[in-house]
Every structure is written in structure tokens, then in C-alpha cells.
Design a protein around this motif. Structure first.
Motif, short mmCIF file in Angstrom:
data_model
loop_
_atom_site.label_atom_id
_atom_site.label_comp_id
_atom_site.label_asym_id
_atom_site.label_seq_id
_atom_site.Cartn_x
_atom_site.Cartn_y
_atom_site.Cartn_z
N SER A 1 -1.88 -1.98 -1.53
CA SER A 1 -0.61 -1.52 -0.95
C SER A 1 -0.93 -0.53 0.17
CB SER A 1 0.27 -0.86 -2.01
OG SER A 1 -0.35 0.28 -2.54
N VAL A 2 -0.19 -0.65 1.27
CA VAL A 2 -0.43 0.17 2.44
C VAL A 2 0.89 0.79 2.88
CG1 VAL A 2 -1.24 0.20 4.84
CG2 VAL A 2 -2.31 -1.33 3.19
N ALA A 3 0.86 2.09 3.17
CA ALA A 3 2.04 2.79 3.71
C ALA A 3 1.58 3.58 4.93
CB ALA A 3 2.63 3.72 2.66
N GLU A 4 2.33 3.43 6.03
CA GLU A 4 2.00 4.14 7.26
C GLU A 4 3.10 5.12 7.59
OE1 GLU A 4 1.61 3.08 11.96
OE2 GLU A 4 0.55 1.76 10.57
N HIS A 5 2.71 6.34 7.95
CA HIS A 5 3.66 7.38 8.31
C HIS A 5 3.31 7.89 9.71
CE1 HIS A 5 4.53 7.47 4.01
NE2 HIS A 5 3.23 7.60 3.81
N ARG A 6 4.31 7.96 10.56
CA ARG A 6 4.13 8.57 11.89
C ARG A 6 4.45 10.06 11.76
NH1 ARG A 6 1.47 5.64 15.56
NH2 ARG A 6 1.92 3.47 15.24
N VAL A 7 3.68 10.87 12.43
CA VAL A 7 3.91 12.30 12.41
C VAL A 7 4.45 12.69 13.78
CG1 VAL A 7 2.85 14.57 12.08
CG2 VAL A 7 2.00 12.59 10.79
N ASP A 8 5.60 13.34 13.79
CA ASP A 8 6.19 13.76 15.06
C ASP A 8 5.27 14.76 15.76
OD1 ASP A 8 8.44 12.21 14.69
OD2 ASP A 8 9.52 13.79 13.62
N ALA A 9 5.16 14.60 17.06
CA ALA A 9 4.33 15.51 17.85
C ALA A 9 4.93 16.91 17.82
CB ALA A 9 4.25 15.01 19.29
N LEU A 10 4.08 17.89 17.91
CA LEU A 10 4.54 19.27 17.95
C LEU A 10 5.27 19.53 19.26
CD1 LEU A 10 1.41 21.19 16.64
CD2 LEU A 10 3.46 20.61 15.37
N GLU A 11 6.31 20.31 19.19
CA GLU A 11 7.02 20.69 20.41
C GLU A 11 6.21 21.71 21.17
OE1 GLU A 11 10.99 22.03 19.76
OE2 GLU A 11 11.45 20.39 18.38
N VAL A 12 6.24 21.60 22.50
CA VAL A 12 5.55 22.56 23.34
C VAL A 12 6.55 23.62 23.77
CG1 VAL A 12 4.34 22.90 25.53
CG2 VAL A 12 3.92 20.84 24.17
N HIS A 13 6.19 24.88 23.59
CA HIS A 13 7.03 26.00 23.98
C HIS A 13 6.26 26.88 24.95
CE1 HIS A 13 10.08 25.21 20.90
NE2 HIS A 13 9.07 24.92 20.10
#
Length: 175
Positions: free
Chosen positions: A155-167
Motif C-alpha cells: 500500500s502506498v500513500a503520497e502526501h504533498r507538503v505545502d511550501a513555506l510562505e516567504v516573509h
């Protein structure tokens, strides 16, 4: 009285380093990495090549280098990595495409599992390129969980991680 001995749990980590396919991307420097888990736990700084011969063989243009290390267990979640080099050797400048870190585990029931974190870089680690940094801290952009049970079912599960916001911050220092 017997001395109480404590042992840190170690697990195998597969570290896959992708050097970019651009002119001058390869490096002969000593490359190191540190893995950071949740709650501030981390590994020590680990040198990936331990001899001059290995340095010549690894981190060449368009190469994929795989290292397996038994390291202290920092948990399933890797929050960031710190990767860099010592700027020694001929052609020290290095253009790093990405790094994948795969944590391998086996459950008590005999099932095996892995969690792979992908850290995109696509930047120079060079004194005379980009911003001059030879060490970069990277956060994961993708996490893939794989599990194989005793019957061989995967079984395979893929998760995308949101990019960090630049401040942008303006800092005033008063002395």
C-alpha cells in the motif's frame, strides 16, 4: 550495583542525493547531512563520503548517490535536513537537485514499512555562485508512505507538503 546502560534506538535511513545535470554541478568536497525530526531531535552531522576515492566517485554531474546509515531514530516525520560541504577539493562548487531520505522499519508482526521524504533544492552550494552559501536547510515537499504486509500486499500513500510562505522582515538594531 550494576551500571544502568541506555541504548538509543537506531534505524536504517537510505539517503539518496541527486546532483543536477548542469555545467560544473559536481563536487569533490566532503558532503555532510543532519536530519531533524519533530520536537527538536536530530542526528549528528554525518559525512556521506569517508575517503578520497569515494569523494571522486560521488556527487558527479547528473549522478544519483545512495547511502544507507544506521542512525538514531528521530521519528517518522523528518521536519528538515541540513546539507552542505566543507568547500575542500578541486571543483568544490556543487549544484544539488534534491535529496530523498527513506526511513526503513519493520513491525513486530513482520510487516515492513518505509517513509520517504523528498527535499527539493535546485540551487548551488558554492562560495562563488548564487548567494554564496555552502550549507542549506531544506524542508520536505513530498512524503511517500509504503507498507508491505507478510502476504506481499503493498500500500502506498503520497502526501504533498505545502511550501513555506516567504516573509520579508525589516529589522532595526539599536545599540
Amino acid at each position: 550495583a550494576d551500571k544502568e546502560e541506555t541504548y538509543e534506538k537506531h534505524v536504517p535511513y537510505e539517503i539518496i542525493v541527486y546532483t543536477s545535470d548542469i555545467q560544473g554541478a559536481g563536487s569533490d568536497s566532503n558532503v555532510f547531512i543532519t536530519l531533524y525530526g519533530m520536537g527538536g531531535v536530530s542526528t549528528e552531522e554525518i559525512f556521506l563520503t569517508d575517503s578520497k576515492k569515494k569523494r571522486k566517485e560521488c556527487f558527479n554531474r547528473a549522478s544519483v548517490d545512495v547511502f544507507v546509515r544506521e542512525l538514531p531514530d528521530i521519528g517518522e516525520q523528518i521536519d528538515k535536513i541540513r546539507i552542505g560541504h566543507d568547500n575542500k577539493g578541486f571543483g568544490a562548487a556543487w549544484h544539488l537537485d534534491k535529496v530523498e531520505v527513506r526511513r526503513l522499519t519493520e513491525t513486530d508482526s513482520g510487516d515492513s514499512a518505509s517513509v520517504t521524504h523528498t527535499f527539493l533544492c535546485n540551487r548551488w552550494l558554492a562560495k562563488n555562485e548564487d548567494d554564496g552559501a555552502i550549507v542549506r536547510e531544506l524542508v520536505p515537499t513530498k512524503i511517500i508512505e509504503e507498507a508491505v504486509d507478510k502476504s506481499g500486499r503493498v500500500s502506498v500513500a503520497e502526501h504533498r507538503v505545502d511550501a513555506l510562505e516567504v516573509h520579508n522582515y525589516k529589522i532595526h538594531v539599536f545599540t
